[in-house]
Design a protein around this motif. Structure first.
Motif, PDB file in Angstrom:
ATOM      1  N   GLY A 149       4.588 -18.769 -11.017  1.00 12.78           N
ATOM      2  CA  GLY A 149       4.056 -19.104  -9.701  1.00 12.78           C
ATOM      3  C   GLY A 149       3.469 -17.916  -8.962  1.00 12.78           C
ATOM      4  N   TYR A 150       3.537 -16.738  -9.588  1.00 15.43           N
ATOM      5  CA  TYR A 150       3.030 -15.512  -8.959  1.00 15.43           C
ATOM      6  C   TYR A 150       2.040 -14.816  -9.888  1.00 15.43           C
ATOM      7  CZ  TYR A 150       7.321 -15.911  -6.146  1.00 15.43           C
ATOM      8  OH  TYR A 150       8.339 -16.352  -5.341  1.00 15.43           O
ATOM      9  N   SER A 151       1.054 -14.169  -9.279  1.00 24.14           N
ATOM     10  CA  SER A 151       0.181 -13.271 -10.024  1.00 24.14           C
ATOM     11  C   SER A 151       0.029 -11.985  -9.220  1.00 24.14           C
ATOM     12  CB  SER A 151      -1.189 -13.910 -10.273  1.00 24.14           C
ATOM     13  OG  SER A 151      -1.836 -14.173  -9.044  1.00 24.14           O
ATOM     14  N   VAL A 152      -0.364 -10.939  -9.913  1.00 29.58           N
ATOM     15  CA  VAL A 152      -0.522  -9.644  -9.247  1.00 29.58           C
ATOM     16  C   VAL A 152      -1.829  -9.006  -9.675  1.00 29.58           C
ATOM     17  CG1 VAL A 152       1.935  -9.119  -8.907  1.00 29.58           C
ATOM     18  CG2 VAL A 152       0.813  -8.515 -11.063  1.00 29.58           C
ATOM     19  N   SER A 153      -2.260  -8.064  -8.865  1.00 29.79           N
ATOM     20  CA  SER A 153      -3.426  -7.272  -9.245  1.00 29.79           C
ATOM     21  C   SER A 153      -3.286  -5.863  -8.708  1.00 29.79           C
ATOM     22  CB  SER A 153      -4.719  -7.906  -8.717  1.00 29.79           C
ATOM     23  OG  SER A 153      -4.741  -7.875  -7.300  1.00 29.79           O
ATOM     24  N   ARG A 154      -3.813  -4.939  -9.489  1.00 30.68           N
ATOM     25  CA  ARG A 154      -3.788  -3.545  -9.063  1.00 30.68           C
ATOM     26  C   ARG A 154      -5.115  -2.905  -9.488  1.00 30.68           C
ATOM     27  NH1 ARG A 154       0.698   0.960 -10.361  1.00 30.68           N
ATOM     28  NH2 ARG A 154       0.093   2.474  -8.748  1.00 30.68           N
ATOM     29  N   SER A 155      -6.044  -2.905  -8.562  1.00 32.30           N
ATOM     30  CA  SER A 155      -7.369  -2.358  -8.837  1.00 32.30           C
ATOM     31  C   SER A 155      -7.468  -0.892  -8.408  1.00 32.30           C
ATOM     32  CB  SER A 155      -8.439  -3.182  -8.118  1.00 32.30           C
ATOM     33  OG  SER A 155      -8.179  -3.202  -6.722  1.00 32.30           O
ATOM     34  N   LYS A 156      -6.514  -0.453  -7.584  1.00 32.57           N
ATOM     35  CA  LYS A 156      -6.467   0.942  -7.165  1.00 32.57           C
ATOM     36  C   LYS A 156      -5.017   1.419  -7.243  1.00 32.57           C
ATOM     37  CE  LYS A 156      -8.149   0.005  -3.087  1.00 32.57           C
ATOM     38  NZ  LYS A 156      -8.645   0.208  -1.696  1.00 32.57           N
ATOM     39  N   THR A 157      -4.816   2.686  -7.445  1.00 31.34           N
ATOM     40  CA  THR A 157      -3.459   3.220  -7.552  1.00 31.34           C
ATOM     41  C   THR A 157      -2.628   2.868  -6.328  1.00 31.34           C
ATOM     42  OG1 THR A 157      -4.186   5.081  -8.897  1.00 31.34           O
ATOM     43  CG2 THR A 157      -2.092   5.344  -7.740  1.00 31.34           C
ATOM     44  N   GLU A 158      -3.229   2.896  -5.158  1.00 33.22           N
ATOM     45  CA  GLU A 158      -2.466   2.754  -3.927  1.00 33.22           C
ATOM     46  C   GLU A 158      -2.155   1.323  -3.532  1.00 33.22           C
ATOM     47  OE1 GLU A 158      -5.380   4.249  -4.363  1.00 33.22           O
ATOM     48  OE2 GLU A 158      -6.752   3.968  -2.663  1.00 33.22           O
ATOM     49  N   ASP A 159      -2.805   0.333  -4.125  1.00 27.39           N
ATOM     50  CA  ASP A 159      -2.610  -1.048  -3.687  1.00 27.39           C
ATOM     51  C   ASP A 159      -2.110  -1.945  -4.812  1.00 27.39           C
ATOM     52  OD1 ASP A 159      -5.522  -0.856  -1.581  1.00 27.39           O
ATOM     53  OD2 ASP A 159      -3.400  -0.714  -1.020  1.00 27.39           O
ATOM     54  N   PHE A 160      -1.093  -2.740  -4.484  1.00 28.38           N
ATOM     55  CA  PHE A 160      -0.531  -3.702  -5.439  1.00 28.38           C
ATOM     56  C   PHE A 160      -0.406  -5.021  -4.690  1.00 28.38           C
ATOM     57  CE2 PHE A 160       1.113  -5.119  -9.187  1.00 28.38           C
ATOM     58  CZ  PHE A 160       2.483  -5.194  -9.346  1.00 28.38           C
ATOM     59  N   HIS A 183       0.842  -1.191   0.000  1.00 34.80           N
ATOM     60  CA  HIS A 183       0.000   0.000   0.000  1.00 34.80           C
ATOM     61  C   HIS A 183       0.877   1.241   0.000  1.00 34.80           C
ATOM     62  CE1 HIS A 183      -3.485   2.518   0.940  1.00 34.80           C
ATOM     63  NE2 HIS A 183      -2.731   3.128   1.822  1.00 34.80           N
ATOM     64  N   GLN A 184       0.594   2.169  -0.916  1.00 35.33           N
ATOM     65  CA  GLN A 184       1.365   3.404  -0.980  1.00 35.33           C
ATOM     66  C   GLN A 184       0.447   4.608  -0.809  1.00 35.33           C
ATOM     67  OE1 GLN A 184       2.362   5.410  -4.435  1.00 35.33           O
ATOM     68  NE2 GLN A 184       1.313   4.066  -5.889  1.00 35.33           N
ATOM     69  N   THR A 185       0.996   5.641  -0.224  1.00 37.47           N
ATOM     70  CA  THR A 185       0.237   6.874  -0.014  1.00 37.47           C
ATOM     71  C   THR A 185       0.749   8.016  -0.894  1.00 37.47           C
ATOM     72  OG1 THR A 185       1.680   7.479   1.827  1.00 37.47           O
ATOM     73  CG2 THR A 185      -0.326   6.243   2.363  1.00 37.47           C
ATOM     74  N   GLU A 186       1.621   7.679  -1.847  1.00 39.81           N
ATOM     75  CA  GLU A 186       2.301   8.699  -2.659  1.00 39.81           C
ATOM     76  C   GLU A 186       1.651   8.947  -4.016  1.00 39.81           C
ATOM     77  OE1 GLU A 186       4.927  10.274  -1.236  1.00 39.81           O
ATOM     78  OE2 GLU A 186       4.420   9.031   0.495  1.00 39.81           O
ATOM     79  N   ASN A 187       0.655   8.146  -4.355  1.00 35.51           N
ATOM     80  CA  ASN A 187      -0.015   8.297  -5.657  1.00 35.51           C
ATOM     81  C   ASN A 187       0.946   8.088  -6.833  1.00 35.51           C
ATOM     82  OD1 ASN A 187      -2.422   8.709  -7.112  1.00 35.51           O
ATOM     83  ND2 ASN A 187      -1.858  10.834  -7.557  1.00 35.51           N
ATOM     84  N   HIS A 188       1.962   7.226  -6.637  1.00 35.53           N
ATOM     85  CA  HIS A 188       2.908   6.966  -7.725  1.00 35.53           C
ATOM     86  C   HIS A 188       2.358   5.935  -8.684  1.00 35.53           C
ATOM     87  CE1 HIS A 188       5.940   9.575  -6.293  1.00 35.53           C
ATOM     88  NE2 HIS A 188       6.176   8.905  -5.191  1.00 35.53           N
ATOM     89  N   ARG A 189       2.713   6.116  -9.958  1.00 44.57           N
ATOM     90  CA  ARG A 189       2.161   5.268 -10.997  1.00 44.57           C
ATOM     91  C   ARG A 189       2.772   3.871 -11.005  1.00 44.57           C
ATOM     92  NH1 ARG A 189       2.397   6.757 -17.465  1.00 44.57           N
ATOM     93  NH2 ARG A 189       1.597   4.767 -18.226  1.00 44.57           N
ATOM     94  N   TYR A 190       4.097   3.806 -10.792  1.00 38.18           N
ATOM     95  CA  TYR A 190       4.797   2.535 -10.953  1.00 38.18           C
ATOM     96  C   TYR A 190       4.993   1.832  -9.612  1.00 38.18           C
ATOM     97  CZ  TYR A 190       5.864   4.038 -15.681  1.00 38.18           C
ATOM     98  OH  TYR A 190       5.764   4.452 -16.978  1.00 38.18           O
ATOM     99  N   VAL A 214      -3.243   1.432 -12.902  1.00 36.90           N
ATOM    100  CA  VAL A 214      -4.349   0.572 -12.473  1.00 36.90           C
ATOM    101  C   VAL A 214      -4.681  -0.427 -13.577  1.00 36.90           C
ATOM    102  CG1 VAL A 214      -6.786   0.551 -11.845  1.00 36.90           C
ATOM    103  CG2 VAL A 214      -5.281   2.319 -10.924  1.00 36.90           C
ATOM    104  N   LYS A 215      -4.692  -1.676 -13.204  1.00 34.71           N
ATOM    105  CA  LYS A 215      -4.994  -2.815 -14.083  1.00 34.71           C
ATOM    106  C   LYS A 215      -3.947  -3.021 -15.176  1.00 34.71           C
ATOM    107  CE  LYS A 215      -9.921  -2.714 -13.143  1.00 34.71           C
ATOM    108  NZ  LYS A 215     -11.306  -2.700 -13.675  1.00 34.71           N
ATOM    109  N   ASP A 216      -2.833  -2.315 -15.105  1.00 34.56           N
ATOM    110  CA  ASP A 216      -1.751  -2.505 -16.067  1.00 34.56           C
ATOM    111  C   ASP A 216      -0.547  -3.113 -15.358  1.00 34.56           C
ATOM    112  OD1 ASP A 216      -2.569   0.603 -17.651  1.00 34.56           O
ATOM    113  OD2 ASP A 216      -3.044  -1.435 -18.307  1.00 34.56           O
ATOM    114  N   THR A 217      -0.279  -4.387 -15.678  1.00 31.55           N
ATOM    115  CA  THR A 217       0.832  -5.075 -15.030  1.00 31.55           C
ATOM    116  C   THR A 217       1.638  -5.831 -16.076  1.00 31.55           C
ATOM    117  OG1 THR A 217      -0.415  -7.115 -14.595  1.00 31.55           O
ATOM    118  CG2 THR A 217      -0.531  -5.383 -12.924  1.00 31.55           C
ATOM    119  N   ASP A 218       2.854  -6.196 -15.687  1.00 30.65           N
ATOM    120  CA  ASP A 218       3.694  -6.968 -16.596  1.00 30.65           C
ATOM    121  C   ASP A 218       4.627  -7.846 -15.780  1.00 30.65           C
ATOM    122  OD1 ASP A 218       5.306  -5.990 -19.741  1.00 30.65           O
ATOM    123  OD2 ASP A 218       4.707  -7.951 -18.942  1.00 30.65           O
ATOM    124  N   LYS A 219       5.172  -8.860 -16.459  1.00 32.62           N
ATOM    125  CA  LYS A 219       6.011  -9.825 -15.769  1.00 32.62           C
ATOM    126  C   LYS A 219       7.437  -9.336 -15.652  1.00 32.62           C
ATOM    127  CE  LYS A 219       3.368 -13.798 -17.429  1.00 32.62           C
ATOM    128  NZ  LYS A 219       3.418 -15.067 -18.197  1.00 32.62           N
TER     129      LYS A 219
END
Lengths: 113, 118
Positions: free
Chosen positions: B63-74, B24-31, B52-57
């Motif tokens: 063996g891992y997956s990721v999700s980013r539905s909000k800017t602050e959470d990955f 969780h980030q509070t900086e509003n950073h894109r990456y 948001v919703k843009d991820t890459d390997k």
């Protein structure tokens, strides 16, 4: 195959003296280099960086030197302080893959009072 | 402090169970990035997100997956944990807010999650 090598796993220096941490790389496409410091149970913290168009960058007690012909960079800490005791990571980035940092294995620096 | 919180800080789980780590980030950073650190390997990139919703390997994404539905959470998910995934996991954010200035922006890391898979 380590593209970024920190050949000294550990280094010990006296307080007030110079600490020199070394890093060698093999990929001539690397164009940006960074040093991070890591304390136990914490994440790495950015320290200093250098672009391949420069051969020196200085920030307070920290100076990074880049020798492109030798594919070598070094971090100088002068004067060393006990609070500098940490693991130091060298990392590199190449223009063709700008999301990926390649990391060395780190050098553990101990600064003795 | 770059405003990055990782949870949990420590977790022990059994082989075959699903595990989700949160950043969780509070900086509003894109990456945002997920790394793992193992002895003899340094830091290795698992996955990253550039919005948001843009991820890459990254280099060790199997063996891992990721999700980013909000800017602050990955979120990083191990669908079925294995002992080889025992590691320290670090989340990082890029200091740049825009892709044009992000190339040379240093990463700021959270304090890590130590995961043990038994």
């Amino acid at each position: 195959d380590q593209q970024v090598k920190q050949n000294s796993p550990s280094l010990s220096v006296q307080e007030g003296r110079i600490s020199i941490l070394n890093c060698d790389y093999t990929n001539s496409m690397f164009d940006y280099f960074l040093w991070y410091k890591k304390y136990p149970a914490e994440g790495p913290t950015f320290l200093i960086s250098i672009s391949s168009i420069k051969d020196k960058n200085e920030d307070g007690r920290f100076t990074v030197f880049l020798n492109k012909s030798a594919k070598h960079l070094s971090l100088h800490i002068v004067p060393s302080q006990p609070g500098d005791s940490a693991v130091y990571f060298c990392a590199a980035k190449n223009a063709g893959n700008n999301r990926k940092l390649i990391w060395g294995l780190g050098t553990s620096l101990a600064v003795n009072p | 402090d770059a405003g990055i919180t990782q949870s949990p800080r420590h977790k022990v789980t059994e082989t075959g169970t699903p595990v989700t780590l949160r950043c969780h980030q509070t900086e509003n950073h894109r990456y945002m990035y997920w790394y793992r650190q193992d002895p003899g390997h340094g830091l290795r990139l698992i996955h990253y997100s550039y919005g948001v919703k843009d991820t890459d390997k990254g280099e060790v994404s199997d063996g891992y997956s990721v999700s980013r539905s909000k800017t602050e959470d990955f979120l990083l998910t191990l669908e079925s944990a294995t002992s080889s995934q025992t590691s320290v996991y670090f989340c990082a954010i890029s200091a740049a807010r825009h892709s044009s200035s992000s190339y040379n922006s240093p990463l700021h890391f959270g304090n890590g999650t130590r995961l043990t898979v038994t």
